[in-house]
Design a protein around this motif. Structure first.
Motif, short mmCIF file in Angstrom:
data_model
loop_
_atom_site.label_atom_id
_atom_site.label_comp_id
_atom_site.label_asym_id
_atom_site.label_seq_id
_atom_site.Cartn_x
_atom_site.Cartn_y
_atom_site.Cartn_z
N ILE A 97 0.86 -1.20 0.00
CA ILE A 97 0.00 0.00 0.00
C ILE A 97 0.89 1.23 0.00
N GLU A 98 0.72 2.08 -1.00
CA GLU A 98 1.54 3.28 -1.07
C GLU A 98 0.83 4.50 -0.47
N ASP A 99 -0.46 4.42 -0.25
CA ASP A 99 -1.21 5.53 0.33
C ASP A 99 -0.94 5.57 1.83
N VAL A 100 -0.28 6.64 2.30
CA VAL A 100 0.10 6.72 3.71
C VAL A 100 -1.14 6.79 4.59
N GLY A 101 -2.16 7.57 4.15
CA GLY A 101 -3.36 7.69 4.97
C GLY A 101 -4.06 6.36 5.17
N GLU A 102 -4.14 5.57 4.09
CA GLU A 102 -4.79 4.26 4.20
C GLU A 102 -3.98 3.34 5.12
N SER A 103 -2.64 3.39 5.00
CA SER A 103 -1.80 2.55 5.87
C SER A 103 -2.00 2.92 7.33
N ILE A 104 -2.04 4.20 7.62
CA ILE A 104 -2.23 4.65 9.01
C ILE A 104 -3.60 4.23 9.53
N MET A 105 -4.61 4.20 8.62
CA MET A 105 -5.95 3.78 9.05
C MET A 105 -5.92 2.33 9.56
N TYR A 106 -5.26 1.45 8.80
CA TYR A 106 -5.17 0.05 9.24
C TYR A 106 -4.38 -0.07 10.55
N LEU A 107 -3.30 0.69 10.69
CA LEU A 107 -2.47 0.59 11.90
C LEU A 107 -3.21 1.14 13.11
N GLU A 108 -3.93 2.25 12.93
CA GLU A 108 -4.69 2.82 14.04
C GLU A 108 -5.80 1.88 14.49
N ALA A 109 -6.40 1.18 13.52
CA ALA A 109 -7.49 0.26 13.86
C ALA A 109 -7.00 -0.91 14.71
N THR A 110 -5.71 -1.23 14.59
CA THR A 110 -5.14 -2.36 15.38
C THR A 110 -4.18 -1.86 16.45
N ASN A 111 -4.28 -0.56 16.80
CA ASN A 111 -3.45 0.03 17.86
C ASN A 111 -1.97 -0.14 17.53
N TRP A 112 -1.62 0.03 16.23
CA TRP A 112 -0.24 -0.01 15.75
C TRP A 112 0.42 -1.37 16.01
N ASN A 113 -0.39 -2.43 15.95
CA ASN A 113 0.16 -3.78 16.01
C ASN A 113 0.38 -4.25 14.58
N LEU A 114 1.67 -4.41 14.20
CA LEU A 114 2.01 -4.68 12.81
C LEU A 114 1.38 -5.96 12.31
N LEU A 115 1.46 -7.06 13.07
CA LEU A 115 0.93 -8.35 12.62
C LEU A 115 -0.58 -8.29 12.46
N ASP A 116 -1.28 -7.70 13.46
CA ASP A 116 -2.73 -7.60 13.35
C ASP A 116 -3.14 -6.74 12.16
N ALA A 117 -2.40 -5.67 11.89
CA ALA A 117 -2.73 -4.80 10.76
C ALA A 117 -2.55 -5.53 9.44
N ILE A 118 -1.47 -6.33 9.32
CA ILE A 118 -1.26 -7.09 8.08
C ILE A 118 -2.36 -8.13 7.91
N ASN A 119 -2.74 -8.81 9.01
CA ASN A 119 -3.82 -9.81 8.92
C ASN A 119 -5.15 -9.17 8.53
N SER A 120 -5.39 -7.96 9.02
CA SER A 120 -6.65 -7.29 8.69
C SER A 120 -6.70 -6.86 7.23
N PHE A 121 -5.53 -6.62 6.60
CA PHE A 121 -5.50 -6.22 5.20
C PHE A 121 -5.51 -7.41 4.27
N MET A 122 -4.72 -8.45 4.58
CA MET A 122 -4.63 -9.62 3.71
C MET A 122 -5.91 -10.44 3.77
N PRO A 123 -6.22 -11.21 2.68
CA PRO A 123 -7.39 -12.11 2.72
C PRO A 123 -7.24 -13.12 3.83
N GLU A 124 -8.39 -13.47 4.46
CA GLU A 124 -8.36 -14.38 5.58
C GLU A 124 -7.81 -15.74 5.21
N GLU A 125 -8.10 -16.23 3.97
CA GLU A 125 -7.68 -17.58 3.60
C GLU A 125 -6.16 -17.70 3.58
#
Length: 661
Positions: free
Chosen positions: A18-46
């Motif tokens: 993701i090159e959009d900084v705002g979108e990246s920060i949205m995912y990180l804020e939603a997971t309280n800046w937990n890198l692994l949780d943020a990646i899991n929330s973006f990637m497909p569950e399967e």
């Protein structure tokens, strides 16, 4: 902590692309800046969880963010799996296999958000049927967008109405967009010509499914579709050649078509944008270089919303500044439009509204009735001045100044950063305001910029009232603006009074003219009645003459047709046999109904048909006359026309009689 956030943000962008900084920060804020949780929330569950973990739901913040749900609009939120959706599709218990599960869909159509709960044993047609019941859009006109990218670009796995949902391996929650392009009315706007539509602003609501964002953009009708795509390229970082659009009218064939020429039903157009198959992804980098002004604005807004300090990305700040006007401008209105857009990107949405061209601004401010006039405030900008940033952020964009300028002034702006643009402005000022205004701007020094030039018009031509330099404070600026308005109002009062007196005199004159017109109505009515009576009489006589002429023309036409037919028949006859011929000759005489006699000679082998053609060429067609032989008395028109005159015993001579039918 801020340094850790920078590193986490860089790692998240590297992993997700993701090159959009705002979108990246949205995912990180939603997971309280937990890198692994943020990646899991973006990637497909399967691809990120075990089968036993796939029942876990995505964070509701991400689902609501993707669907455009806000706290002020709770009715647009998607229903959870444990809550029965009002648009759920029932299925018989016997038909549900053990592996079946319920899928939650949020389908966005224009301003509507439709939640659906569908078993994965159903097909895509079941979703379209439910949307038909809810929205009234026929399934044959529905196009669902927002499926996973591999199903969109793989031709063999392309989604159809018969596709079973379980074969798509969808997550429990999916956000889709409904487009019905054939359902739109593309008729031209009634009463609006193409020239008017060129000056109309069109609002484009673009849903970016690649970056999961919505954009509302404004373009004048003079802009082309390619201009829109180039603008979205800067916002979404998707090159024009890789942009896939849904929602443009079917009549669009050329990207150079202007928006005004598309005959849109109104000034609002719903569009969906995605990245096409085979488009190379942007290179992953530690910090995103924000090349376009739109991306800069998104980044600054994101940093403000999520509490990121400006010094986190201080290294790239110099790259974000774009000139308010490009160098060597030639289109005045386009230059001011670019100025307004870039000014908003730099300093925010709270700023004065700048008119498109100086001529339009003068027309709105100075060339109006005296009681409707307002002073014209020309803002002159220069990026090289040390006063520019402070003046724009603390003075020009303050709510007090913006409100006062909006209520009491017409505002126009120009950028003097490039010398070529300054020369262009001096030419415009000379044309519309005269050399005095041009020399005033020409003599402004860099340390007095930015500046306001106040233009007013009292009685004659517009002229400069005052010049407000940029080295003033907020109170001083407001004082000078208020003083300019007071001076303008005091000078314009006498002209307002004179215009009122002139309007009163014109009103009296209009009333007198009206009374005079009313006095003529009776005479005109009598004269009109006499004229109508005379015209009616003449009309009847003309109609009678026209009917007679038409009958005569018809008679002449029929006579001409008869002559032409007779001539044509005569041309079909063979010549009379010469007197010295050795062949047997039959001499035929025909007694006419009026007592006359016609006749000519034929060879004995001549068929009866040629004899009848001869009689018709003399004006007696067999359709109207019988041809009777003397003895035995028979009607030759009922006899076989292929028989010869000798066979019919019309040889060597015979007299025939014509009788009307």
């Amino acid at each position: 902590m801020e340094e850790n956030k920078v590193q986490i943000l860089a790692d998240f962008q590297s992993c997700t692309g993701i090159e959009d900084v705002g979108e990246s920060i949205m995912y990180l804020e939603a997971t309280n800046w937990n890198l692994l949780d943020a990646i899991n929330s973006f990637m497909p569950e399967e691809s990120q969880t075990l089968p036993s973990e796939r029942e876990a739901e995505l964070p509701m913040e991400l689902v609501e963010g993707a669907a455009g749900v806000t706290a002020d609009n709770p009715e647009k939120q998607s229903t959870s799996r444990n809550t029965k959706s009002p648009h759920s599709i029932p299925v018989a218990v016997d038909d549900v296999q053990l592996a079946s599960r319920l899928l939650n869909f949020s389908v966005q159509y224009k301003e509507n958000m439709v939640p659906l709960e569908v078993p994965d044993s159903e097909t895509v047609a079941a979703i379209k049927s439910a949307l038909h019941s809810e929205l009234g859009v026929p399934p044959c006109r529905q196009e669902l967008c927002g499926w996973r990218q591999n199903h969109i670009n793989d031709y063999e796995n392309r989604i159809t109405d018969d596709t079973v949902l379980s074969s798509l391996q969808l997550p429990e929650r999916t956000h889709l967009f409904l487009v019905a392009p054939d359902h739109m009315n593309l008729a031209p706007v009634d009463g609006m010509s193409l020239s008017n539509r060129l000056n109309t602003n069109y609002r484009l609501h673009v849903i970016d499914t690649t970056n999961n964002k919505d954009y509302t953009l404004h373009f004048p009708g003079s802009k082309t579709v390619l201009d829109v795509k180039l603008g979205l390229r800067d916002v979404t970082n998707i090159p024009v050649r890789y942009q896939h659009w849904v929602g443009w009218p079917d009549s669009l064939k050329d990207e150079n078509t202007k928006l005004a020429a598309l005959d849109l039903p109104d000034t609002v157009l719903e569009l969906i944008l995605s990245r096409e198959e085979g488009a190379p992804k942007p290179k992953k980098q530690l910090l995103v270089e924000l090349a376009s002004s739109e991306s800069d604005n998104d980044f600054e807004d994101a940093a403000e919303c999520f509490g990121i300090d400006d010094d986190m990305f201080q290294a790239s700040s110099s790259k974000r500044i774009q000139p308010l006007m490009p160098e060597d401008v030639s289109d005045e209105a386009a230059a001011v439009f670019n100025f307004d857009k870039e000014f908003e990107n730099r300093y925010g949405i709270c700023h004065p509204s700048f008119h498109g061209s100086l001529a339009d601004a003068l027309q709105t401010s100075c060339h109006q009735p005296a009681k409707e006039r307002r002073p014209l405030a020309i803002y002159l900008h220069h990026d090289a001045s040390v006063l520019t940033n402070v003046f724009c952020t603390q003075l020009l964009c303050s709510e007090t100044v913006v409100s006062y300028l909006t209520l009491n002034f017409v505002t126009w702006a120009w950028d003097l950063t490039f010398e070529s643009n300054k020369t262009f402005l001096l030419a415009i000022l000379s044309q519309h305001l005269g050399m005095t205004a041009a020399n005033t701007v020409k003599n402004l020094t860099l340390d007095s910029l930015p500046a306001f030039i106040i233009i007013t018009k009292v009685r004659s031509t517009p002229e400069i009232l005052t010049v407000i330099p940029g080295n003033v404070g907020l109170d001083d600026l407001m004082t000078r603006l208020v003083h300019a308005v007071e001076v303008f109002n005091s000078e314009i009062q006498s002209e307002i009074w004179e215009e009122g007196e002139r309007e009163a005199r014109e009103q009296v004159k209009r009333e007198q003219d009206l009374a005079y017109e009313e006095s003529l109505l009776a005479d005109r009515a009598k004269e009109e009645a006499r004229r109508q009576e005379f015209e009616e009489k003449m009309k009847l006589e003309e109609e009678k003459l026209m009917k007679e002429e038409e009958l005569e023309q018809l008679r002449q036409h029929e006579e001409a047709i008869k002559v032409a037919v007779r001539k044509s028949l005569a041309e079909q006859l063979p010549p009379e046999p010469p007197s010295d011929t050795t062949q047997p000759v039959s001499h035929i005489r025909v007694r006419l109904p009026n007592g006359g006699i016609i006749g000519r000679s034929f060879t004995a082998e001549t068929p009866l048909s040629l004899l009848l053609i001869y009689i018709a060429s003399e004006g007696y067609p067999t359709e109207q006359y019988k041809v009777l032989a003397s003895w035995p008395r028979i009607d030759l028109t009922t006899t076989d026309e292929k028989k010869t005159l000798e066979e019919l015993k019309l040889y060597p001579k015979e007299t025939l009689t014509l009788e009307e039918r």
